[in-house]
Design a protein around this motif. Structure first.
Motif, PDB file in Angstrom:
ATOM      1  N   TRP A 281       0.734  -1.293  -0.062  1.00  0.00           N
ATOM      2  CA  TRP A 281       0.021  -0.001   0.004  1.00  0.00           C
ATOM      3  C   TRP A 281       0.925   0.987   0.086  1.00  0.00           C
ATOM      4  O   TRP A 281       0.646   2.145  -0.763  1.00  0.00           O
ATOM      5  N   ALA A 282       2.050   1.045   0.853  1.00  0.00           N
ATOM      6  CA  ALA A 282       2.912   2.262   0.832  1.00  0.00           C
ATOM      7  C   ALA A 282       3.543   2.424  -0.517  1.00  0.00           C
ATOM      8  O   ALA A 282       3.804   3.745  -0.931  1.00  0.00           O
ATOM      9  N   GLU A 283       3.823   1.516  -1.117  1.00  0.00           N
ATOM     10  CA  GLU A 283       4.397   1.479  -2.561  1.00  0.00           C
ATOM     11  C   GLU A 283       3.654   1.904  -3.619  1.00  0.00           C
ATOM     12  O   GLU A 283       4.105   2.569  -4.609  1.00  0.00           O
ATOM     13  N   PHE A 284       2.158   1.604  -3.407  1.00  0.00           N
ATOM     14  CA  PHE A 284       1.138   2.685  -4.312  1.00  0.00           C
ATOM     15  C   PHE A 284       1.443   3.754  -4.268  1.00  0.00           C
ATOM     16  O   PHE A 284       1.293   4.722  -5.331  1.00  0.00           O
ATOM     17  N   ALA A 285       1.383   4.429  -3.152  1.00  0.00           N
ATOM     18  CA  ALA A 285       1.360   5.859  -3.101  1.00  0.00           C
ATOM     19  C   ALA A 285       2.852   6.346  -3.513  1.00  0.00           C
ATOM     20  O   ALA A 285       2.853   7.445  -4.117  1.00  0.00           O
ATOM     21  N   GLN A 286       3.929   5.605  -3.343  1.00  0.00           N
ATOM     22  CA  GLN A 286       5.076   6.159  -3.831  1.00  0.00           C
ATOM     23  C   GLN A 286       5.424   6.245  -5.151  1.00  0.00           C
ATOM     24  O   GLN A 286       6.209   7.024  -5.893  1.00  0.00           O
ATOM     25  N   THR A 293       4.461  12.438  -0.439  1.00  0.00           N
ATOM     26  CA  THR A 293       2.979  12.117  -0.247  1.00  0.00           C
ATOM     27  C   THR A 293       2.205  12.972   0.053  1.00  0.00           C
ATOM     28  O   THR A 293       2.304  13.603   1.086  1.00  0.00           O
ATOM     29  N   PRO A 294       1.174  13.743  -0.765  1.00  0.00           N
ATOM     30  CA  PRO A 294       0.527  14.634  -0.427  1.00  0.00           C
ATOM     31  C   PRO A 294      -0.938  14.319   0.366  1.00  0.00           C
ATOM     32  O   PRO A 294      -0.723  13.034   0.744  1.00  0.00           O
ATOM     33  N   GLU A 295      -1.356  15.251   1.311  1.00  0.00           N
ATOM     34  CA  GLU A 295      -2.540  15.027   1.993  1.00  0.00           C
ATOM     35  C   GLU A 295      -3.419  14.682   1.212  1.00  0.00           C
ATOM     36  O   GLU A 295      -4.253  13.722   1.581  1.00  0.00           O
ATOM     37  N   GLN A 296      -3.720  15.292   0.029  1.00  0.00           N
ATOM     38  CA  GLN A 296      -4.960  14.974  -0.827  1.00  0.00           C
ATOM     39  C   GLN A 296      -4.514  15.011  -2.246  1.00  0.00           C
ATOM     40  O   GLN A 296      -3.625  15.935  -2.767  1.00  0.00           O
ATOM     41  N   ALA A 297      -5.156  14.260  -2.927  1.00  0.00           N
ATOM     42  CA  ALA A 297      -4.929  14.302  -4.497  1.00  0.00           C
ATOM     43  C   ALA A 297      -6.058  13.823  -5.120  1.00  0.00           C
ATOM     44  O   ALA A 297      -6.887  13.050  -4.565  1.00  0.00           O
ATOM     45  N   PHE A 360      -7.340  10.769  -3.155  1.00  0.00           N
ATOM     46  CA  PHE A 360      -6.510  10.186  -2.201  1.00  0.00           C
ATOM     47  C   PHE A 360      -6.461  10.787  -0.969  1.00  0.00           C
ATOM     48  O   PHE A 360      -6.318  11.997  -1.284  1.00  0.00           O
ATOM     49  N   SER A 361      -6.448  10.276   0.036  1.00  0.00           N
ATOM     50  CA  SER A 361      -6.207  10.911   1.358  1.00  0.00           C
ATOM     51  C   SER A 361      -5.325  10.403   2.217  1.00  0.00           C
ATOM     52  O   SER A 361      -5.108   9.020   2.268  1.00  0.00           O
ATOM     53  N   SER A 362      -4.214  11.207   2.647  1.00  0.00           N
ATOM     54  CA  SER A 362      -3.172  10.526   3.628  1.00  0.00           C
ATOM     55  C   SER A 362      -2.903  11.393   4.873  1.00  0.00           C
ATOM     56  O   SER A 362      -3.466  12.748   4.624  1.00  0.00           O
ATOM     57  N   PHE A 363      -2.564  10.976   5.841  1.00  0.00           N
ATOM     58  CA  PHE A 363      -2.143  11.932   6.972  1.00  0.00           C
ATOM     59  C   PHE A 363      -0.726  11.785   7.395  1.00  0.00           C
ATOM     60  O   PHE A 363      -0.319  12.290   8.484  1.00  0.00           O
ATOM     61  N   ARG A 364       0.043  11.226   6.160  1.00  0.00           N
ATOM     62  CA  ARG A 364       1.468  11.561   6.544  1.00  0.00           C
ATOM     63  C   ARG A 364       1.994  10.848   7.858  1.00  0.00           C
ATOM     64  O   ARG A 364       2.972  11.527   8.263  1.00  0.00           O
ATOM     65  N   GLN A 365       1.526   9.652   7.864  1.00  0.00           N
ATOM     66  CA  GLN A 365       2.178   9.019   8.969  1.00  0.00           C
ATOM     67  C   GLN A 365       2.124   7.501   8.654  1.00  0.00           C
ATOM     68  O   GLN A 365       2.802   7.175   7.556  1.00  0.00           O
TER      69      GLN A 365
END
Length: 480
Positions: A281-286, A293-297, A360-365
């Motif tokens: 899942w992390a590699e998908f974002a990378q 990685t942005p907070e939103q896309a 896409f949503s991320s909380f950068r943790q």
């Protein structure tokens, strides 16, 4: 000019050893099997036959190195040696009889190979701590002894008290595993990062079964990528490691201790589905956000949406999709649908919808909290049967591309012995709603109560805030 003395032959004596069989030979030395006249044990006797100045110096350095290393685990040790001063005499040393690495690793899987290289890497780390550089790591110089792989043939070894041997502008090492700096000017090159380079290429040889390594740095997406030789296996962390170890710049390569840690991590990942899934899942974002990685896309182009969904769908078990009507399935593939503006999602059956946007949503943790949200644009029902105002979808038969009929047409065709056009299928066509995608190892997916489609009962912003609160709560929870 090399000085040659009498060739060793069957029955020749070297110390307490009587030669009984020639095993191998190279440009400078021969290896024989020898039996000890006292203990009757059999050992391998390495005998120098090229008595030129450089071969003699290298052989002397090799014996000194093996004596200093003593019984260090992971090294084929020296049992006995002789370095006669008389001109024309052949220096030699005896070592335990061992198996070739090819025979030892034959028919083993990737996990067993990497496990052996972890042990080799630990030995190499001990050598490097002593400032010993092997400088000739290749399959032929790895031997199996006492149930594990060991380093042998220290003829090109370099260490602090070494007598200088290598002339300027001379390359050193096996051509197919040699670091680029060892090709350019081995005498001045640092042998420690060069060992890391050769170690990585040797690992690749065993993982792929290829007799020779690739040229230059490793490229996972090329024909030498491990996925071409290890189908169905998780290789990404190995891919990144091989790429890092074979960089042109020696300073950019990891130290061997780090290499060992990363190999150990891969072994943990392949035995832990949750950890593997979290990595994927992390590699998908990378892949989509290589720098940060942005907070939103947001994606609104239909082709882009299909591409993103296929990126998570291509890895079995990577994702879980939650429907706006409740429940969930794993997406396997996304395609453009025949109906204009629509896409189809394959989850074991076919779901059609008209996408408004994918976010896409991320909380950068921890990436396990990251998610995708797919908004379906409202569309009118086809009218093949009456739907209620609060219905999310309609079941249909698709007879030809974008040609729909009542769901019973396909569902009961065998019962009514109806012949339908080739490719006829049952579909679910969504009229509205939002879908969310999470990693299968995510806390959201692990909580079965989330199958209540709670994400659909909230706006996009409300759901994001809901997820942020949960992610923050877990992060701030004190450790026991």
């Amino acid at each position: 000019m090399s000085t040659k003395s009498e060739q060793p032959q069957l029955g020749s004596r070297y110390g307490n050893w009587t030669l009984i069989k020639r095993i191998d030979g190279g440009g400078n030395a021969d290896v024989w099997a020898g039996r000890n006249s006292e203990s009757r044990t059999v050992a391998a006797i390495k005998i120098l036959h090229n008595l030129g100045k450089e071969p003699l110096s290298r052989f002397s350095n090799e014996i000194k190195a093996l004596r200093e290393l003593g019984s260090l685990e992971g090294i084929v040790p020296i049992l006995e040696y002789d370095f006669p001063e008389a001109k024309g005499s052949r220096p030699w040393y005896a070592m335990p009889m061992a198996r070739s690495s090819e025979a030892f690793l034959k028919n083993t899987d990737a996990k067993a190979i990497v496990s052996e290289f972890v042990r080799l890497g630990e030995t190499l780390a001990m050598l490097h701590a002593k400032k010993f550089a092997h400088r000739d790591i290749k399959p032929q110089n790895l031997l199996a002894l006492n149930g594990r792989l060991c380093f042998s043939d220290f003829g090109l070894v370099k260490y602090p008290d070494l007598s200088p041997v290598t002339p300027e502008r001379r390359d050193v090492g096996a051509k197919f595993t040699m670091a680029p700096e060892m090709r350019r000017e081995a005498a001045a090159a640092d042998g420690l990062p060069a060992d890391v380079f050769s170690f990585a290429k040797t690992l690749w040889i065993f993982l792929t079964g290829k007799p020779l390594s690739f040229d230059g740095p490793y490229a996972a997406e090329s024909s030498v990528g491990l996925k071409n030789f290890m189908p169905g296996q998780y290789t990404t962390t190995l891919d990144v490691l091989l790429s890092d170890c074979t960089k042109h710049d020696p300073v950019a390569r990891p130290r061997i201790a780090e290499v060992v840690e990363r190999l150990q991590y891969w072994l943990r990942v392949i035995d832990d589905n949750a950890l593997k899934n979290a990595n994927q899942w992390a590699e998908f974002a990378q892949k989509f956000f290589p720098h940060q990685t942005p907070e939103q896309a947001v994606w609104t182009d239909v082709n882009a949406i299909v591409d993103v969904l296929n990126e998570i769908g291509r890895v079995p078990g990577l994702n879980h999709m939650f429907f706006p009507s409740g429940g969930g399935m794993t997406i396997e593939e996304a395609r453009r649908a025949p109906e204009p503006g629509f896409i189809e999602l394959h989850t074991g059956y076919v779901t059609l919808l008209k996408p408004a946007k994918l976010s896409f949503s991320s909380f950068r943790q921890d990436p396990k909290w990251d998610y995708l949200r797919l908004e379906a644009a409202p569309v009118d029902p086809t009218g093949h049967y009456e739907v209620e105002a609060d219905d999310y979808f309609e079941y249909l038969s698709e007879l030809n591309p974008a040609q729909y009929a009542h769901p019973d047409v396909v569902e009961y065709r065998e019962e009514h012995e109806r012949e339908l056009p080739a490719g006829s299928r049952s579909i679910t066509r969504y009229l509205r709603g939002s879908f969310v995608f999470f990693s299968t190892s995510s806390p959201y997916n692990q909580d079965t109560s989330t199958y209540d489609a709670r994400h659909e009962q909230m706006s996009e912003d409300e759901f994001r805030e809901y997820m942020r609160r949960n992610a923050t709560r877990v992060r701030s929870r004190p450790r026991k």
